[in-house]
Motif scaffolding. Structure first.
Motif, mmCIF file in Angstrom:
data_model
loop_
_atom_site.group_PDB
_atom_site.id
_atom_site.type_symbol
_atom_site.label_atom_id
_atom_site.label_comp_id
_atom_site.label_asym_id
_atom_site.label_seq_id
_atom_site.Cartn_x
_atom_site.Cartn_y
_atom_site.Cartn_z
ATOM 1 N N ASP A 140 0.827 -1.209 0.000
ATOM 2 C CA ASP A 140 0.000 0.000 0.000
ATOM 3 C C ASP A 140 0.863 1.261 0.000
ATOM 4 N N TRP A 141 1.905 1.255 0.811
ATOM 5 C CA TRP A 141 2.801 2.412 0.854
ATOM 6 C C TRP A 141 3.471 2.637 -0.504
ATOM 7 N N LEU A 142 3.919 1.555 -1.127
ATOM 8 C CA LEU A 142 4.620 1.679 -2.405
ATOM 9 C C LEU A 142 3.703 2.202 -3.508
ATOM 10 N N VAL A 143 2.492 1.632 -3.599
ATOM 11 C CA VAL A 143 1.566 2.048 -4.655
ATOM 12 C C VAL A 143 1.205 3.524 -4.502
ATOM 13 N N LYS A 144 0.970 3.949 -3.273
ATOM 14 C CA LYS A 144 0.607 5.352 -3.046
ATOM 15 C C LYS A 144 1.783 6.282 -3.320
ATOM 16 N N THR A 145 2.991 5.831 -2.989
ATOM 17 C CA THR A 145 4.179 6.643 -3.251
ATOM 18 C C THR A 145 4.460 6.737 -4.747
ATOM 19 N N MET A 146 4.087 5.683 -5.496
ATOM 20 C CA MET A 146 4.319 5.669 -6.939
ATOM 21 C C MET A 146 3.655 6.857 -7.633
ATOM 22 N N MET A 147 2.555 7.357 -7.074
ATOM 23 C CA MET A 147 1.854 8.458 -7.722
ATOM 24 C C MET A 147 2.729 9.704 -7.835
ATOM 25 N N LEU A 148 3.731 9.818 -6.983
ATOM 26 C CA LEU A 148 4.636 10.968 -7.061
ATOM 27 C C LEU A 148 5.333 11.042 -8.416
ATOM 28 N N VAL A 149 5.530 9.881 -9.048
ATOM 29 C CA VAL A 149 6.138 9.858 -10.382
ATOM 30 C C VAL A 149 5.281 10.655 -11.366
ATOM 31 N N MET A 150 3.954 10.685 -11.121
ATOM 32 C CA MET A 150 3.045 11.423 -12.003
ATOM 33 C C MET A 150 2.838 12.867 -11.544
ATOM 34 N N LEU A 151 3.067 13.145 -10.269
ATOM 35 C CA LEU A 151 2.812 14.495 -9.750
ATOM 36 C C LEU A 151 4.001 15.435 -9.933
ATOM 37 N N LEU A 152 5.205 14.915 -9.792
ATOM 38 C CA LEU A 152 6.390 15.778 -9.839
ATOM 39 C C LEU A 152 6.608 16.463 -11.195
ATOM 40 N N PRO A 153 6.230 15.851 -12.331
ATOM 41 C CA PRO A 153 6.417 16.556 -13.614
ATOM 42 C C PRO A 153 5.699 17.894 -13.684
ATOM 43 N N ALA A 154 4.680 18.095 -12.850
ATOM 44 C CA ALA A 154 3.933 19.356 -12.873
ATOM 45 C C ALA A 154 4.822 20.554 -12.540
ATOM 46 N N PHE A 155 5.927 20.307 -11.830
ATOM 47 C CA PHE A 155 6.840 21.399 -11.497
ATOM 48 C C PHE A 155 7.704 21.821 -12.684
ATOM 49 N N PHE A 156 7.772 20.973 -13.726
ATOM 50 C CA PHE A 156 8.740 21.213 -14.795
ATOM 51 C C PHE A 156 8.143 21.415 -16.180
ATOM 52 N N VAL A 157 6.893 21.014 -16.393
ATOM 53 C CA VAL A 157 6.331 21.095 -17.750
ATOM 54 C C VAL A 157 6.220 22.545 -18.204
#
Length: 270
Positions: free
Chosen positions: A213-230
């Motif tokens: 559960d911790w890993l799957v929820k943390t994985m979403m950061l891979v999709m959220l962090l690009p918002a700082f750079f696009v």
């Protein structure tokens, strides 16, 4: 004029953050139910008894039971990522196809896409990293260690690209305040709802929450962090949602969390 604009900016971000958190929770449980029920249905089709709980589907037969045929194992374990992928594509299509886009539609489409895509490629990555779940399917298909590493890398790449896509949607349709204060907007719309929403989900799960559960929820950061750079895209029109949603949507999210917890603690079986 600057002092006059500050309260308006704070109010806009507060409303957006509250709506975003509400939709994070609503879409999370919507994805859990839709993907979980699809997994139960496929299991039922193969006469495999199963129950859907907060922590996911539990199968009431051992791993070496004859009911776990090659087809059954592949179909049941792929049910969640496949159904969530279809859901994510549906969210994208509905938003793009609609000519008149509203704030509520924008926020819902973004979180539905993120939640369902994370339940697809985030789950695949977690399973392959921890050597559980879908790893059994990979073994049945004769995939070696190299193929698994490539699969995880491809999953991370697709998550990054879809994360960038949702960020561009937000910056294009979110309004001038989001575009002017991009980094603050990303934190308030993406990071804080992700952090607070997952904290609520983990607290509800209690002692049943494991490494998966911790890993799957943390994985979403891979999709959220690009918002700082696009790159900030061209602005697109969006109709503001009615003001009463700031009351209705948080109340709805509380009801969804309460009812979902109540139902899933008892479990759902076919």
């Amino acid at each position: 004029m600057e002092e006059k604009g500050k309260p308006d900016k704070r109010k806009e971000f507060l409303i957006s953050g509250l709506l975003s958190l509400s939709l994070f929770l609503i879409t999370y449980f919507a994805v859990v139910f839709l993907t979980g029920l699809s997994e139960l249905y496929i299991a039922y089709d193969f006469d495999i008894p199963a129950t859907l709980y907060l922590k996911g589907a539990v199968f009431h037969i051992p791993d070496n039971d004859p009911l776990w045929t090659r087809d059954a194992l592949t179909s049941v374990l792929l049910a969640t990522p496949v159904s969530s992928f279809v859901l994510s594509m549906g969210a994208v299509f509905v938003f793009i196809a609609r000519r008149n886009k509203t704030q509520l539609m924008l926020y819902t489409s973004i979180w539905l896409l993120l939640q369902s895509f994370n339940m697809t490629f985030g789950l695949i990555s977690e399973n392959l990293i921890t050597q559980t779940g879908l790893t059994r399917v990979a073994e049945l298909q004769g995939l070696g260690q190299g193929a698994l590493i490539v699969t995880v890398g491809l999953a991370f790449y697709l998550m990054f690209q879809f994360g960038a896509f949702t960020a561009r949607l937000l910056l294009a349709h979110g309004g001038p305040t989001f575009r002017k204060h991009r980094y603050l907007a990303v934190v308030i719309f993406f990071i804080l709802p992700w952090l607070i929403g997952n904290t609520i989900v983990l607290i509800i799960g209690g002692p049943n929450i494991g490494l998966k559960d911790w890993l799957v929820k943390t994985m979403m950061l891979v999709m959220l962090l690009p918002a700082f750079f696009v790159r900030i895209p061209n602005e697109e029109p969006t109709v503001k949602s009615p003001s009463h949603l700031i009351i209705v949507l948080p109340l709805l999210s509380i009801a969804v969390v309460w009812l979902s917890t109540l139902v899933l603690r008892q479990g759902i079986s076919f």
